[in-house]
Design an enzyme around this catalytic site. Structure first.
Site, PDB file in Angstrom:
ATOM      1  N   ARG A 142       1.164  -1.337   0.052  1.00  0.00           N
ATOM      2  CA  ARG A 142      -0.318   0.576  -0.531  1.00  0.00           C
ATOM      3  C   ARG A 142       0.916   1.254   0.126  1.00  0.00           C
ATOM      4  O   ARG A 142       1.056   2.316  -0.804  1.00  0.00           O
ATOM      5  CB  ARG A 142      -1.030  -0.078   1.304  1.00  0.00           C
ATOM      6  CG  ARG A 142      -2.210  -0.859   1.656  1.00  0.00           C
ATOM      7  CD  ARG A 142      -2.265  -0.950   2.395  1.00  0.00           C
ATOM      8  NE  ARG A 142      -2.555  -3.306   2.639  1.00  0.00           N
ATOM      9  CZ  ARG A 142      -2.395  -4.358   2.652  1.00  0.00           C
ATOM     10  NH1 ARG A 142      -0.918  -3.971   2.345  1.00  0.00           N
ATOM     11  NH2 ARG A 142      -2.915  -5.095   2.362  1.00  0.00           N
TER      12      ARG A 142
ATOM     13  N   LYS B 216      25.191  -4.996  -1.081  1.00  0.00           N
ATOM     14  CA  LYS B 216      26.805  -4.737  -1.065  1.00  0.00           C
ATOM     15  C   LYS B 216      26.966  -4.297  -0.238  1.00  0.00           C
ATOM     16  O   LYS B 216      28.258  -4.325   0.459  1.00  0.00           O
ATOM     17  CB  LYS B 216      27.207  -4.292  -1.788  1.00  0.00           C
ATOM     18  CG  LYS B 216      26.905  -4.984  -3.555  1.00  0.00           C
ATOM     19  CD  LYS B 216      27.226  -3.778  -4.827  1.00  0.00           C
ATOM     20  CE  LYS B 216      26.797  -3.915  -5.937  1.00  0.00           C
ATOM     21  NZ  LYS B 216      26.790  -2.873  -6.590  1.00  0.00           N
TER      22      LYS B 216
HETATM   23  N1   CP Z   1      -0.766   0.210   6.418  1.00  0.00           N
HETATM   24  C1   CP Z   1       0.427  -0.589   5.320  1.00  0.00           C
HETATM   25  O1   CP Z   1       1.763   0.840   5.997  1.00  0.00           O
HETATM   26  O2   CP Z   1       0.612  -1.428   4.424  1.00  0.00           O
HETATM   27  P1   CP Z   1       1.920  -2.080   3.600  1.00  0.00           P
HETATM   28  O3   CP Z   1       3.233  -1.911   4.484  1.00  0.00           O
HETATM   29  O4   CP Z   1       1.553  -2.783   2.282  1.00  0.00           O
HETATM   30  O5   CP Z   1       2.288  -0.299   2.813  1.00  0.00           O
END
Ligand code: CP
Length: 349
Positions: A55, A83
């Protein structure tokens, strides 16, 4: 607004409200056929994710692209970090390319604060270890305000793995900034040490017992929204609860608990920052219920991140001059785009 966004505590109530108002105009843009404004034309944003994300990374990338910024994605694998390059050298290397913002997700709490000391560009915290995730708290506040209106006095219950949750830490700050009443619930093993002093100082309630809180017993009072947190198994080194089944029975938003909540208040909202462990902290019946605003949160994520980028980056001088011919062409295109797609007067430059 300050140059960086590292912690939810960086934002005053007026600044949070300003961002959420800008996000509302950005959200309008999301519903249009042509989702592009020239607001950040000439700005360069690097999304540097040392931890996995669906997200946050994609919404920051979309937000930058829709505002015409040049956005580049880097991850630990595929960068010189793999690295053995230090975080400091990596950050200073990227900064030397005259970028305007670094959006960073890192597994170390405090990493974004540290990077902000080393670079010239803006730093946005996209989640640092168990510390904070300020844009998540802003998008959650946006989602809540869209449904509940002003959050003053509204009761938000945050449930789950508090110890490992940066979402919880940022949400408590932002919700209190906006005047909400907050109760946090977790098993004793997942309640952060020292939370007693913190909750007393910042004015939120704590409980080890979910059902009396959800039932609004005694001083808890009616519930307007429940935010379920992900059980972060990847950050757990020991046994924080005996079995997944026992966790669900004690702290999951089960179908039975949802039914009892809805019986008391059928406008109650169910939030989850994602990704969800369906069947562990939230039952599918709750995740997919009419009360669930999980996908609204995702949608708000793009608008809120556009608003944050706008407030941090727009108005600064364009970092590199555009060649004259290109500038003229771009200016014409920008004028047309502004006329056709500007979300609101004040939000587009
Ligand atoms: N809520 C949230 O931070 O989701 P992601 O880890 O998918 O970014």
């Amino acid at each position: 607004m300050t140059k960086h966004l590292i912690s939810s505590a960086d934002l005053s109530r007026a600044e949070v409200e300003d961002i959420l108002e800008t996000a509302a105009s950005m959200h309008d843009l999301q519903r249009r056929e042509v989702k592009k404004v020239p607001t950040l034309r000439g700005r360069t944003i690097i999304n540097f994710f040392f931890e996995d994300s669906t997200r946050t990374r994609s919404s920051f990338e979309i937000a930058g692209k829709w505002m015409s910024a040049d956005t580049i994605n880097l991850s630990a694998k595929g960068s010189s970090t793999s690295k053995g390059e230090s975080l400091r050298d990596t950050a200073m290397t990227v900064d030397a390319m005259a970028v305007d913002a670094l959006v960073i997700r890192h597994n170390a709490s405090g990493a974004c604060h540290q990077v902000a000391q080393w670079v010239r560009c803006s730093v946005i915290n996209a989640g640092d270890g168990t510390h904070e995730h300020p844009t998540q708290a802003l998008l959650d506040a946006y989602t809540l305000r869209t449904r509940l209106g002003d959050l003053d006095g509204k009761h938000v219950v945050i449930v789950g793995d508090l110890t490992h949750s940066r979402v919880f830490r940022s949400n408590v700050i932002t919700l209190k900034t906006l005047g909400a009443r907050v109760t946090v619930v977790a098993p004793p093993t997942l309640m952060p040490s020292g939370i007693g002093a913190w909750s007393a100082a910042d004015g939120f309630a704590t409980s080890w017992d979910l059902d009396p809180v959800l039932d609004g017993e005694g001083e808890h009072g009616p519930v307007d929204a429940v935010m379920m947190l992900r059980v972060q198994r990847e950050r757990m080194s020991g046994g924080y609860f005996p079995t997944a089944r026992e966790y669900t029975v004690g702290y999951g938003l089960t179908r039975d608990r949802l039914e009892r909540l809805v019986a008391r208040n059928d406008d109650v909202l169910v939030l989850h920052p994602g990704p969800m462990n369906r069947g562990l902290e939230i039952a599918p019946e709750a995740a997919d219920s009419p009360q669930s605003v999980v996908l609204d949160q995702v949608s708000a994520g793009v608008a809120v991140r556009m608003a944050v980028l706008y407030h941090l980056l727009a108005g600064e001088e364009t970092p590199a001059p555009v060649p004259a011919a290109t500038a003229a062409t771009a200016a014409t295109a920008a004028t047309a785009a502004t006329a056709a797609t500007a979300p609101s007067e004040g939000a587009v430059r």
